[in-house]
Every structure is written in structure tokens, then in C-alpha cells.
Design a protein around this motif. Structure first.
Motif, PDB file in Angstrom:
ATOM      1  N   TYR A   6       0.731  -1.803   0.005  1.00 22.68           N
ATOM      2  CA  TYR A   6       0.165  -0.099  -0.398  1.00 22.68           C
ATOM      3  C   TYR A   6       0.740   1.146   0.125  1.00 22.68           C
ATOM      4  O   TYR A   6       1.851   0.931   1.274  1.00 22.68           O
ATOM      5  N   ILE A   7       0.234   2.071  -0.681  1.00 19.29           N
ATOM      6  CA  ILE A   7       1.204   3.323  -1.125  1.00 19.29           C
ATOM      7  C   ILE A   7       1.995   3.926   0.183  1.00 19.29           C
ATOM      8  O   ILE A   7       3.359   4.832   0.220  1.00 19.29           O
ATOM      9  N   VAL A   8       0.767   4.415   1.357  1.00 18.73           N
ATOM     10  CA  VAL A   8       1.355   4.981   2.299  1.00 18.73           C
ATOM     11  C   VAL A   8       2.208   4.500   3.225  1.00 18.73           C
ATOM     12  O   VAL A   8       3.359   5.136   3.506  1.00 18.73           O
ATOM     13  N   PHE A 101       1.551  -4.252  -6.447  1.00 15.31           N
ATOM     14  CA  PHE A 101       1.257  -2.354  -5.972  1.00 15.31           C
ATOM     15  C   PHE A 101      -0.143  -2.711  -5.792  1.00 15.31           C
ATOM     16  O   PHE A 101      -0.595  -2.846  -6.633  1.00 15.31           O
ATOM     17  N   ILE A 103      -3.516   0.266  -4.056  1.00 14.34           N
ATOM     18  CA  ILE A 103      -3.893   1.208  -3.194  1.00 14.34           C
ATOM     19  C   ILE A 103      -5.375   1.283  -2.764  1.00 14.34           C
ATOM     20  O   ILE A 103      -6.018   0.850  -3.641  1.00 14.34           O
ATOM     21  N   PRO A 104      -5.815   1.772  -1.959  1.00 12.25           N
ATOM     22  CA  PRO A 104      -6.989   2.214  -1.307  1.00 12.25           C
ATOM     23  C   PRO A 104      -7.788   2.111  -2.533  1.00 12.25           C
ATOM     24  O   PRO A 104      -7.598   2.964  -2.813  1.00 12.25           O
ATOM     25  N   VAL A 107      -8.481   6.046  -3.123  1.00 12.93           N
ATOM     26  CA  VAL A 107      -7.241   6.830  -3.703  1.00 12.93           C
ATOM     27  C   VAL A 107      -6.990   6.845  -4.889  1.00 12.93           C
ATOM     28  O   VAL A 107      -7.014   7.851  -5.712  1.00 12.93           O
ATOM     29  N   THR A 122      -3.869  -3.321  -8.316  1.00 11.60           N
ATOM     30  CA  THR A 122      -4.561  -2.256  -8.140  1.00 11.60           C
ATOM     31  C   THR A 122      -4.661  -2.126  -9.707  1.00 11.60           C
ATOM     32  O   THR A 122      -3.193  -2.704 -10.530  1.00 11.60           O
ATOM     33  N   LEU A 194      -0.009  10.262  -6.774  1.00 15.50           N
ATOM     34  CA  LEU A 194       0.870   9.072  -5.773  1.00 15.50           C
ATOM     35  C   LEU A 194       2.148  10.871  -5.647  1.00 15.50           C
ATOM     36  O   LEU A 194       2.496  11.059  -6.123  1.00 15.50           O
TER      37      LEU A 194
END
Length: 227
Positions: A6-8, A101, A103-104, A107, A122, A194
Motif C-alpha cells: 500500500y502506497i502510504v 502494488f 492502493i485503496p 485513492v 490495483t 501519488l
């Protein structure tokens, strides 16, 4: 099965693991390459999620080089293809440490949960074309032509994956906007939402919008999420 990145959490971990004050650096291979024909591109590879869709009428050639590409990049593109050919099989990319990879959905992108893809990556697309899904590793300040941070796969019919390109990624905290990373004579650009700078290269599927465009109209759009 590895959990998706997840990106964060990913960017936070990358920043913490990078030396304080480090900036993106670009690495080019110094050896000459003379192979203008990629020997890995003469046959299909198969695994449970890496079957090539022989009915895709848009995939007329593999994007190696055409008259619309910027001059002088054929040699670099051949290097990149040799370095990434084994990852046409998703299993090889996973074995080498690449991870899905994701992300929610709030987002961005389209979830692939329930489609049977490893890690539920994603999917991304737009009005100008598809992008597919990404499997990533080693996102830091090192920009290396033969070691892209992401393998980009198109979701074909039957929810199989076909390698269509790569993406180079650098966290924004490691980039001086006045001195952007450069590969193939192209400056990286900031992702739309992002916190990274990126450069796509459609090394494995022709993109009529350009070799370095973010989206590719010959790549299928994201399938509807599973119910």
C-alpha cells in the motif's frame, strides 16, 4: 501469498530506509549491447496467470522499436528487454521479489479482488488507454535502466497477465524538481496523485501514443471488480 504493497506504508518505509538527504541517482550500464533481436521474444511463456492472449488483435508487435520512437534508443530498449524478459512469467517476477502494488480504491484505480491475481494489485486505466497492474520492488533513489521498479502487466481475457511494459519510480522526497531523473532522454514526471516521480516504458507492447506515455490505448481497460 504476499500481501499487496500500500502506497502510504510503502513510501514511508522507503524514506526511512534511505540515507538522510539522499537524492535520486541514475545508473546506466556501461557495456555495449549488440543484440537487436531479443531471443526471449520468439515464443510464448505460460503459467497459471501468464498466458498470452493470441486473439488480441491490437498486439501486432512487441513495441521493441518503431519509426515513432525517439532516435538513438533502440540499443537502450534492447538492454531493458533482455533484463526484464524473464518477468514475462509473473512467477519469475514474484520469485525475484516483486510484489503486487495496491492502493485503496478511494485513492485511485480499480480493485482486482476476486479475479485470482496474486496479491490483488490495483488496475489503472483512463480515457486515453489502459495501464494494467504493477508488481514492484526496490523503490528508492537509484534509477537504473536495467532494473525498473515496476513490471507492468495487462489483464487479458481469462484474467491472465501479459507483460507489456515497465515503470521507473522514485519517491518525491528523493527528487530535486530542478534536477529531475532522466532515462532514455526523458525526464521523469510527477504522478497525478501519488507521491512519486515516474517514467513508463512500453517495451513489450506498442503504444501508438508514444513509448513513454502513461497510458496505452492498445492495453485492455480494467475489468469490472468481481461481485
Amino acid at each position: 501469498m504476499k500481501k499487496p504493497i500500500y502506497i502510504v506504508a510503502m513510501v514511508a518505509a522507503l524514506v526511512l530506509s534511505t540515507a538522510s538527504g539522499a537524492r535520486a541517482t541514475t545508473t546506466h550500464d556501461t557495456h555495449d549491447t549488440h543484440d537487436t533481436h531479443d531471443t526471449h521474444d520468439t515464443h510464448d511463456t505460460h503459467d497459471t496467470h501468464d498466458t498470452h492472449d493470441t486473439h488480441d488483435t491490437h498486439d501486432t508487435h512487441d513495441g521493441s522499436h518503431d519509426r515513432h520512437d525517439p532516435p538513438g534508443i533502440a540499443k537502450q530498449l534492447a538492454e531493458l528487454k533482455r533484463a526484464t524478459a524473464r518477468n514475462r512469467k509473473v512467477a519469475n517476477a514474484l520469485h525475484d521479489g516483486f510484489e503486487a502494488f495496491a492502493i485503496p480504491p478511494e485513492v485511485g484505480g480499480t480493485p482486482t479482488t476476486g479475479l485470482g491475481l496474486v496479491g490483488d494489485p490495483t488496475c489503472f486505466d483512463s480515457d486515453t488507454g489502459g495501464m494494467g497492474v504493477h508488481y514492484v520492488k526496490g523503490i528508492d533513489g537509484d534509477v537504473n535502466l536495467t532494473a525498473p521498479e515496476a513490471m507492468v502487466y495487462e489483464i487479458t481475457r481469462g484474467h491472465h497477465l501479459r507483460l507489456v511494459g515497465v515503470e521507473y519510480i522514485v519517491p518525491e522526497t528523493l527528487v530535486d524538481p530542478a534536477h529531475l531523473p532522466v532515462l532514455f532522454g526523458q525526464e521523469f514526471h510527477h504522478h497525478e496523485y501519488l507521491p512519486v516521480y515516474i517514467l513508463h516504458v512500453w517495451a513489450w507492447k506498442h503504444n501508438p501514443n508514444g513509448l513513454f506515455a502513461d497510458f496505452n490505448p492498445t492495453v485492455k481497460g480494467c475489468p469490472a471488480p468481481a461481485p
